[in-house]
Design a protein around this motif. Structure first.
Motif, PDB file in Angstrom:
ATOM      1  N   GLU A 131    -121.283  27.196 -64.005  1.00  0.00           N
ATOM      2  CA  GLU A 131    -120.756  27.123 -65.555  1.00  0.00           C
ATOM      3  C   GLU A 131    -121.515  27.846 -66.623  1.00  0.00           C
ATOM      4  OE1 GLU A 131    -121.949  24.994 -68.498  1.00  0.00           O
ATOM      5  OE2 GLU A 131    -123.858  24.648 -67.499  1.00  0.00           O
ATOM      6  N   ASP A 132    -122.711  28.389 -66.096  1.00  0.00           N
ATOM      7  CA  ASP A 132    -123.462  28.925 -66.960  1.00  0.00           C
ATOM      8  C   ASP A 132    -123.126  30.348 -67.220  1.00  0.00           C
ATOM      9  OD1 ASP A 132    -124.747  29.782 -64.938  1.00  0.00           O
ATOM     10  OD2 ASP A 132    -126.935  29.420 -65.535  1.00  0.00           O
ATOM     11  N   ALA A 133    -122.146  30.887 -66.383  1.00  0.00           N
ATOM     12  CA  ALA A 133    -121.538  32.360 -66.597  1.00  0.00           C
ATOM     13  C   ALA A 133    -120.355  32.434 -67.648  1.00  0.00           C
ATOM     14  CB  ALA A 133    -121.097  32.565 -65.112  1.00  0.00           C
ATOM     15  N   VAL A 134    -120.107  30.929 -68.193  1.00  0.00           N
ATOM     16  CA  VAL A 134    -118.914  31.180 -69.341  1.00  0.00           C
ATOM     17  C   VAL A 134    -119.664  30.768 -70.643  1.00  0.00           C
ATOM     18  CG1 VAL A 134    -117.251  30.627 -67.518  1.00  0.00           C
ATOM     19  CG2 VAL A 134    -118.186  28.742 -68.855  1.00  0.00           C
ATOM     20  N   GLN A 135    -119.169  31.039 -71.653  1.00  0.00           N
ATOM     21  CA  GLN A 135    -119.476  30.539 -73.085  1.00  0.00           C
ATOM     22  C   GLN A 135    -118.852  29.238 -73.274  1.00  0.00           C
ATOM     23  OE1 GLN A 135    -121.559  32.491 -75.159  1.00  0.00           O
ATOM     24  NE2 GLN A 135    -121.658  33.519 -73.187  1.00  0.00           N
ATOM     25  N   ARG A 136    -117.678  28.936 -72.649  1.00  0.00           N
ATOM     26  CA  ARG A 136    -117.016  27.798 -72.949  1.00  0.00           C
ATOM     27  C   ARG A 136    -117.290  26.498 -71.765  1.00  0.00           C
ATOM     28  NH1 ARG A 136    -110.988  29.709 -72.601  1.00  0.00           N
ATOM     29  NH2 ARG A 136    -111.898  31.830 -72.913  1.00  0.00           N
ATOM     30  N   GLY A 137    -118.726  26.130 -71.822  1.00  0.00           N
ATOM     31  CA  GLY A 137    -119.110  25.168 -71.047  1.00  0.00           C
ATOM     32  C   GLY A 137    -118.646  23.923 -71.135  1.00  0.00           C
ATOM     33  N   ASP A 138    -118.151  23.698 -72.288  1.00  0.00           N
ATOM     34  CA  ASP A 138    -117.519  22.708 -73.018  1.00  0.00           C
ATOM     35  C   ASP A 138    -116.099  22.078 -72.270  1.00  0.00           C
ATOM     36  OD1 ASP A 138    -116.625  24.429 -74.406  1.00  0.00           O
ATOM     37  OD2 ASP A 138    -115.862  22.945 -75.886  1.00  0.00           O
ATOM     38  N   ARG A 139    -115.496  23.256 -71.821  1.00  0.00           N
ATOM     39  CA  ARG A 139    -114.135  23.459 -71.319  1.00  0.00           C
ATOM     40  C   ARG A 139    -114.163  23.768 -69.742  1.00  0.00           C
ATOM     41  NH1 ARG A 139    -110.838  22.434 -75.085  1.00  0.00           N
ATOM     42  NH2 ARG A 139    -109.029  23.317 -74.226  1.00  0.00           N
ATOM     43  N   PHE A 140    -115.160  23.550 -68.965  1.00  0.00           N
ATOM     44  CA  PHE A 140    -115.153  24.039 -67.518  1.00  0.00           C
ATOM     45  C   PHE A 140    -115.607  22.938 -66.681  1.00  0.00           C
ATOM     46  CE2 PHE A 140    -117.865  25.305 -63.989  1.00  0.00           C
ATOM     47  CZ  PHE A 140    -117.060  26.134 -63.500  1.00  0.00           C
ATOM     48  N   ALA A 141    -115.041  22.831 -65.702  1.00  0.00           N
ATOM     49  CA  ALA A 141    -115.310  21.696 -64.702  1.00  0.00           C
ATOM     50  C   ALA A 141    -114.707  21.911 -63.275  1.00  0.00           C
ATOM     51  CB  ALA A 141    -114.402  20.427 -65.163  1.00  0.00           C
ATOM     52  N   ALA A 142    -115.284  21.236 -62.229  1.00  0.00           N
ATOM     53  CA  ALA A 142    -114.491  21.436 -61.063  1.00  0.00           C
ATOM     54  C   ALA A 142    -113.517  20.435 -60.981  1.00  0.00           C
ATOM     55  CB  ALA A 142    -115.595  20.938 -59.780  1.00  0.00           C
ATOM     56  N   LEU A 143    -112.290  21.084 -60.380  1.00  0.00           N
ATOM     57  CA  LEU A 143    -110.980  20.382 -60.071  1.00  0.00           C
ATOM     58  C   LEU A 143    -110.683  20.673 -58.870  1.00  0.00           C
ATOM     59  CD1 LEU A 143    -108.754  18.764 -61.581  1.00  0.00           C
ATOM     60  CD2 LEU A 143    -107.733  20.974 -61.880  1.00  0.00           C
ATOM     61  N   LEU A 151    -106.094  12.700 -53.389  1.00  0.00           N
ATOM     62  CA  LEU A 151    -107.449  12.709 -54.127  1.00  0.00           C
ATOM     63  C   LEU A 151    -107.644  14.041 -54.596  1.00  0.00           C
ATOM     64  CD1 LEU A 151    -109.440  10.423 -51.480  1.00  0.00           C
ATOM     65  CD2 LEU A 151    -108.370   9.814 -53.696  1.00  0.00           C
ATOM     66  N   VAL A 152    -108.270  14.091 -55.922  1.00  0.00           N
ATOM     67  CA  VAL A 152    -108.632  15.172 -56.458  1.00  0.00           C
ATOM     68  C   VAL A 152    -110.169  14.945 -57.096  1.00  0.00           C
ATOM     69  CG1 VAL A 152    -108.037  17.182 -58.338  1.00  0.00           C
ATOM     70  CG2 VAL A 152    -106.399  15.883 -57.111  1.00  0.00           C
ATOM     71  N   ASP A 153    -111.103  15.661 -56.961  1.00  0.00           N
ATOM     72  CA  ASP A 153    -112.348  15.519 -57.514  1.00  0.00           C
ATOM     73  C   ASP A 153    -112.400  16.287 -58.792  1.00  0.00           C
ATOM     74  OD1 ASP A 153    -113.236  14.191 -55.090  1.00  0.00           O
ATOM     75  OD2 ASP A 153    -113.447  16.339 -54.361  1.00  0.00           O
ATOM     76  N   ILE A 154    -112.970  15.622 -59.694  1.00  0.00           N
ATOM     77  CA  ILE A 154    -112.977  16.105 -61.101  1.00  0.00           C
ATOM     78  C   ILE A 154    -114.654  16.033 -61.204  1.00  0.00           C
ATOM     79  CG2 ILE A 154    -112.426  16.183 -63.584  1.00  0.00           C
ATOM     80  CD1 ILE A 154    -110.235  14.670 -63.041  1.00  0.00           C
ATOM     81  N   VAL A 155    -115.402  17.076 -61.615  1.00  0.00           N
ATOM     82  CA  VAL A 155    -116.848  17.126 -61.624  1.00  0.00           C
ATOM     83  C   VAL A 155    -117.005  17.862 -63.085  1.00  0.00           C
ATOM     84  CG1 VAL A 155    -119.009  17.427 -60.794  1.00  0.00           C
ATOM     85  CG2 VAL A 155    -117.221  16.749 -59.429  1.00  0.00           C
ATOM     86  N   GLY A 156    -117.768  17.386 -63.783  1.00  0.00           N
ATOM     87  CA  GLY A 156    -118.034  18.166 -65.176  1.00  0.00           C
ATOM     88  C   GLY A 156    -119.588  18.637 -64.987  1.00  0.00           C
ATOM     89  N   GLY A 157    -119.621  19.871 -65.631  1.00  0.00           N
ATOM     90  CA  GLY A 157    -121.031  20.246 -65.716  1.00  0.00           C
ATOM     91  C   GLY A 157    -121.895  19.702 -66.916  1.00  0.00           C
ATOM     92  N   PRO A 158    -122.960  20.405 -67.245  1.00  0.00           N
ATOM     93  CA  PRO A 158    -123.851  20.002 -68.188  1.00  0.00           C
ATOM     94  C   PRO A 158    -123.327  19.819 -69.611  1.00  0.00           C
ATOM     95  CG  PRO A 158    -124.992  21.284 -66.837  1.00  0.00           C
ATOM     96  CD  PRO A 158    -123.504  21.297 -66.402  1.00  0.00           C
ATOM     97  N   ARG A 159    -122.198  20.880 -69.846  1.00  0.00           N
ATOM     98  CA  ARG A 159    -121.830  21.056 -71.199  1.00  0.00           C
ATOM     99  C   ARG A 159    -120.449  20.235 -71.146  1.00  0.00           C
ATOM    100  NH1 ARG A 159    -122.164  27.013 -72.617  1.00  0.00           N
ATOM    101  NH2 ARG A 159    -121.827  27.219 -70.368  1.00  0.00           N
ATOM    102  N   THR A 160    -119.933  19.896 -70.012  1.00  0.00           N
ATOM    103  CA  THR A 160    -118.386  19.609 -70.182  1.00  0.00           C
ATOM    104  C   THR A 160    -118.080  18.448 -71.009  1.00  0.00           C
ATOM    105  OG1 THR A 160    -118.327  20.241 -67.919  1.00  0.00           O
ATOM    106  CG2 THR A 160    -116.363  18.842 -68.765  1.00  0.00           C
ATOM    107  N   SER A 161    -117.191  18.719 -72.017  1.00  0.00           N
ATOM    108  CA  SER A 161    -116.596  17.718 -72.937  1.00  0.00           C
ATOM    109  C   SER A 161    -115.998  16.505 -72.433  1.00  0.00           C
ATOM    110  CB  SER A 161    -115.688  18.203 -74.047  1.00  0.00           C
ATOM    111  OG  SER A 161    -115.052  17.373 -74.478  1.00  0.00           O
ATOM    112  N   PRO A 162    -116.252  15.216 -72.786  1.00  0.00           N
ATOM    113  CA  PRO A 162    -115.722  14.249 -71.998  1.00  0.00           C
ATOM    114  C   PRO A 162    -114.037  14.029 -72.253  1.00  0.00           C
ATOM    115  CG  PRO A 162    -117.641  13.473 -73.296  1.00  0.00           C
ATOM    116  CD  PRO A 162    -117.484  14.785 -73.479  1.00  0.00           C
ATOM    117  N   ALA A 163    -113.583  14.854 -73.414  1.00  0.00           N
ATOM    118  CA  ALA A 163    -112.232  14.940 -73.584  1.00  0.00           C
ATOM    119  C   ALA A 163    -111.565  15.764 -72.674  1.00  0.00           C
ATOM    120  CB  ALA A 163    -112.065  15.220 -74.998  1.00  0.00           C
TER     121      ALA A 163
END
Length: 179
Positions: A131-143, A151-163
């Motif tokens: 995620e630090d390769a992108v500027q929009r870390g708030d809009r980045f996650a694992a899906l 089952l689908v894993d959703i994993v946020g990064g340090p900057r991922t927005s809860p929304a």
């Protein structure tokens, strides 16, 4: 049925996971763009979709008519910039190599509209390592989807927005999946 906030999904990487997930999204009513850097991989997409369709129909996920209808919503795109131009969500499914994923996400970050959510379908790499390769870390996650399972894993990064996490959960449910 598609959720209101996501209409167009772009899959980057047209291997098994990209093909599976793109077909499921199209069956669920999303407009789908499918891109791969290798033209020969894109040539294999129709055959892969047919194989996956047999599994989805035989498992009771959908009807044969739903697959036929879904095919009309899938576009194969050789140019990444065109593939992501109208994407609300991008799902990357390239090889599990950290530098490749970081490079792809840096490209996506530069090419995608500001509203676009970027996701990785990585099964082994840490979100924080990508995620630090992108500027929009708030809009980045694992899906990360599990082939053939709901089952689908959703994993946020340090900057991922809860929304964004909540939006991805609604997206997974719209696919008939379990977040």
């Amino acid at each position: 049925m598609p959720i209101e906030d996501i209409r167009t999904v772009c899959y980057v990487g047209a291997g098994t996971m990209g093909c599976f997930n793109s077909l499921v999204a199209a069956i669920s009513g999303y407009r789908v763009m499918l891109h791969d850097a290798q033209p020969e991989t894109l040539e294999q997409v129709p055959a892969r979709h047919r194989e996956i369709a047999v599994f989805l129909v035989s498992s009771g996920y959908c009807s044969a008519q739903a697959v036929t209808d879904a095919a009309q919503r899938i576009s194969i795109c050789h140019v990444l910039q065109e593939a992501v131009a109208d994407a609300d969500l991008v799902s990357e499914s390239v090889f599990e190599r950290i530098e490749l994923k970081r490079s792809v996400h840096a490209q996506l970050d530069a090419l995608c509209p500001a509203r676009t959510i970027l996701t990785t379908n990585s099964s082994a790499l840490l979100v924080s390592d990508i995620e630090d390769a992108v500027q929009r870390g708030d809009r980045f996650a694992a899906l990360h989807s599990h082939l053939g399972a709901p089952l689908v894993d959703i994993v946020g990064g340090p900057r991922t927005s809860p929304a964004i996490i909540e939006l991805l959960e609604r997206y997974v449910v719209s696919l008939g999946g379990i977040p």
